[in-house]
Motif scaffolding. Structure first.
Motif, PDB file in Angstrom:
ATOM      1  N   LEU A  16      -7.169  23.646  15.720  1.00  0.00           N
ATOM      2  CA  LEU A  16      -6.736  22.526  14.887  1.00  0.00           C
ATOM      3  C   LEU A  16      -7.421  22.611  13.526  1.00  0.00           C
ATOM      4  CD1 LEU A  16      -5.184  19.802  14.636  1.00  0.00           C
ATOM      5  CD2 LEU A  16      -7.309  18.675  15.370  1.00  0.00           C
ATOM      6  N   ILE A  17      -6.634  22.598  12.472  1.00  0.00           N
ATOM      7  CA  ILE A  17      -7.149  22.540  11.104  1.00  0.00           C
ATOM      8  C   ILE A  17      -6.958  21.109  10.603  1.00  0.00           C
ATOM      9  CG2 ILE A  17      -7.004  23.482   8.768  1.00  0.00           C
ATOM     10  CD1 ILE A  17      -7.608  25.616  10.910  1.00  0.00           C
TER      11      ILE A  17
ATOM     12  N   GLY B 132      -4.988  32.543  18.812  1.00  0.00           N
ATOM     13  CA  GLY B 132      -4.163  31.464  19.350  1.00  0.00           C
ATOM     14  C   GLY B 132      -3.313  30.793  18.297  1.00  0.00           C
ATOM     15  N   ASP B 133      -2.646  29.701  18.708  1.00  0.00           N
ATOM     16  CA  ASP B 133      -1.803  28.936  17.792  1.00  0.00           C
ATOM     17  C   ASP B 133      -2.664  28.133  16.826  1.00  0.00           C
ATOM     18  OD1 ASP B 133       0.498  29.847  18.984  1.00  0.00           O
ATOM     19  OD2 ASP B 133       0.701  28.124  20.319  1.00  0.00           O
ATOM     20  N   VAL B 134      -2.119  27.917  15.640  1.00  0.00           N
ATOM     21  CA  VAL B 134      -2.817  27.118  14.626  1.00  0.00           C
ATOM     22  C   VAL B 134      -1.993  25.868  14.339  1.00  0.00           C
ATOM     23  CG1 VAL B 134      -3.623  27.034  12.236  1.00  0.00           C
ATOM     24  CG2 VAL B 134      -3.925  29.135  13.573  1.00  0.00           C
ATOM     25  N   HIS B 135      -2.609  24.708  14.578  1.00  0.00           N
ATOM     26  CA  HIS B 135      -1.994  23.423  14.255  1.00  0.00           C
ATOM     27  C   HIS B 135      -2.749  22.800  13.091  1.00  0.00           C
ATOM     28  CE1 HIS B 135      -0.422  22.877  18.686  1.00  0.00           C
ATOM     29  NE2 HIS B 135       0.004  23.978  18.106  1.00  0.00           N
ATOM     30  N   VAL B 136      -2.037  22.017  12.284  1.00  0.00           N
ATOM     31  CA  VAL B 136      -2.657  21.335  11.146  1.00  0.00           C
ATOM     32  C   VAL B 136      -2.466  19.835  11.305  1.00  0.00           C
ATOM     33  CG1 VAL B 136      -2.595  20.964   8.645  1.00  0.00           C
ATOM     34  CG2 VAL B 136      -2.351  23.274   9.558  1.00  0.00           C
TER      35      VAL B 136
ATOM     36  N   THR C 230      -9.381  24.183  21.356  1.00  0.00           N
ATOM     37  CA  THR C 230     -10.621  24.921  21.607  1.00  0.00           C
ATOM     38  C   THR C 230     -11.478  24.995  20.347  1.00  0.00           C
ATOM     39  OG1 THR C 230      -9.450  26.983  21.101  1.00  0.00           O
ATOM     40  CG2 THR C 230      -9.614  26.334  23.428  1.00  0.00           C
ATOM     41  N   HIS C 231     -10.843  24.907  19.186  1.00  0.00           N
ATOM     42  CA  HIS C 231     -11.537  24.960  17.903  1.00  0.00           C
ATOM     43  C   HIS C 231     -10.984  23.861  16.998  1.00  0.00           C
ATOM     44  CE1 HIS C 231     -11.826  29.029  19.546  1.00  0.00           C
ATOM     45  NE2 HIS C 231     -12.826  29.299  18.712  1.00  0.00           N
ATOM     46  N   ILE C 232     -11.880  23.163  16.298  1.00  0.00           N
ATOM     47  CA  ILE C 232     -11.475  22.185  15.287  1.00  0.00           C
ATOM     48  C   ILE C 232     -12.163  22.579  13.988  1.00  0.00           C
ATOM     49  CG2 ILE C 232     -11.443  19.759  14.606  1.00  0.00           C
ATOM     50  CD1 ILE C 232     -11.637  19.017  17.565  1.00  0.00           C
ATOM     51  N   LEU C 233     -11.362  22.941  12.982  1.00  0.00           N
ATOM     52  CA  LEU C 233     -11.900  23.464  11.732  1.00  0.00           C
ATOM     53  C   LEU C 233     -11.646  22.505  10.578  1.00  0.00           C
ATOM     54  CD1 LEU C 233     -11.904  26.026  13.522  1.00  0.00           C
ATOM     55  CD2 LEU C 233     -11.192  27.331  11.512  1.00  0.00           C
TER      56      LEU C 233
ATOM     57  N   THR D 230     -17.149  23.926  10.154  1.00  0.00           N
ATOM     58  CA  THR D 230     -16.754  23.795   8.750  1.00  0.00           C
ATOM     59  C   THR D 230     -16.684  25.192   8.151  1.00  0.00           C
ATOM     60  OG1 THR D 230     -19.027  23.491   7.925  1.00  0.00           O
ATOM     61  CG2 THR D 230     -17.779  21.501   8.512  1.00  0.00           C
ATOM     62  N   VAL D 231     -15.736  25.390   7.263  1.00  0.00           N
ATOM     63  CA  VAL D 231     -15.416  26.717   6.731  1.00  0.00           C
ATOM     64  C   VAL D 231     -15.748  26.774   5.245  1.00  0.00           C
ATOM     65  CG1 VAL D 231     -13.545  28.364   6.293  1.00  0.00           C
ATOM     66  CG2 VAL D 231     -13.572  27.029   8.430  1.00  0.00           C
ATOM     67  N   ARG D 232     -16.626  27.709   4.885  1.00  0.00           N
ATOM     68  CA  ARG D 232     -16.867  27.952   3.454  1.00  0.00           C
ATOM     69  C   ARG D 232     -15.636  28.670   2.917  1.00  0.00           C
ATOM     70  NH1 ARG D 232     -22.313  30.110   0.507  1.00  0.00           N
ATOM     71  NH2 ARG D 232     -22.995  28.131   1.406  1.00  0.00           N
TER      72      ARG D 232
END
Length: 310
Positions: free
Chosen positions: A4-5, A30-34, A85-88, A146-148
């Protein structure tokens, strides 16, 4: 595995930082959701659906989400967190405000400022002002990251055709309220998104000289204006112009450092720039160690001559 973005947006458009975060999300697998959480943000959701690599856009729309208040946005993320599984989050002011709240409520460790995805559970992030890179592995069931954005290329803003799913907006938490905002309007590009940045340092000596020397060069180049922390602390430039570890992180195509010595704090905010030009009369200035082109000269003579040549 689904990622999840959490989109950074202004209810009308998707900010560039989200595109870089999508690239990081794709690297996780995996799949990317926004998630587009806002008020009257249909246009932003439609723009998110066009991003290449996004398979689904989740659109939450309500007055409680109008101004991106961290308490409300965190609850919106938590309402769907178990599906991922991931929240960015982009490592912007908004992302850094919301991500810790989400991580705390999920009882997981936040992984901050990643610059590389090694594998779905292993990431690289800078420490010690970027002088060392830590490799971090997480066994948490949901990884909050968090993504630089300077560490990842932007995903194409067009070419995608994701489905848009609408979900209910969370109610207002009542823990904070939006009072107002004062937005400075400028014809210059925004500092963190600019392709060219001209920054001034303490060597300029005064606000008047800062404006006199830096502004004409920035005008000629169509550049954003930045400043070192020393220049900001001395009152030469506004706080929001500070580049560095405690300021803004930039990675433009061209970075021109004028009268900046190159302290570690400043280098941490700009050393990923594609081409770095340094103008300084001190041959021992640390800025020359990262510069692609260095000019050892008196900036008060060199910069006006450069402006004339341009």
């Amino acid at each position: 595995m689904t990622v999840l973005i959490v989109a950074d947006h202004d209810n009308a458009t998707i900010k560039a930082s989200t595109l870089n975060t999508v690239t990081a999300g794709k690297a996780c697998g995996g799949d990317v959701h926004v998630l587009v959480a806002g008020h009257n943000a249909g246009a932003a959701a439609a723009a998110a659906a066009q991003i290449a690599g996004v398979s689904k856009v989740i659109h939450a729309d309500g007055e409680s989400l109008a101004h991106g208040l961290a308490e409300n946005l965190a609850e919106q993320v938590l309402s769907i967190a178990k599906n991922y599984t991931h929240i960015l989050f982009p490592a912007t002011a908004s992302g850094k405000n919301v991500a810790p709240r989400v991580a705390a409520k999920l009882d997981v460790a936040q992984i901050s400022d990643i610059i590389k995805v090694v594998s779905p559970d292993t990431f690289e992030r800078p420490i010690y002002a970027g002088n060392a890179i830590a490799t971090v592995q997480s066994t948490d069931p949901i990884k909050v990251i968090t993504v630089r954005t300077t560490g990842f290329d932007a995903a194409p803003a067009t070419g995608g055709s994701a489905a848009i799913e609408t979900i209910a907006a969370v109610p207002d938490s009542g823990k904070s309220r939006f009072v107002g905002s004062e937005i400075v309007k400028s014809e210059r590009p925004e500092l963190t998104a600019a392709k060219i940045v001209v920054s001034g340092g303490r060597a300029l000596g005064s606000k008047e000289k800062f404006d006199e020397i830096i502004t004409p060069l920035a005008d000629k180049l169509g550049a954003a204006i930045g400043a070192s922390r020393a220049a900001v602390d001395a009152g030469y430039a506004a706080n929001d112009m500070q580049v560095g570890q405690t300021g803004k992180i930039v990675a433009p195509q061209l970075y021109v450092a004028v009268g900046i010595s190159g302290a570690i704090q400043h280098l941490a905010g700009m050393k990923d720039s594609k081409v770095i030009v340094a103008i300084n009369k001190d041959p021992e200035a640390p800025i020359f160690s990262v510069a692609d082109y260095g000019l050892e000269a008196d900036l008060f003579q060199a910069v006006p001559e450069l402006v004339k040549a341009l």
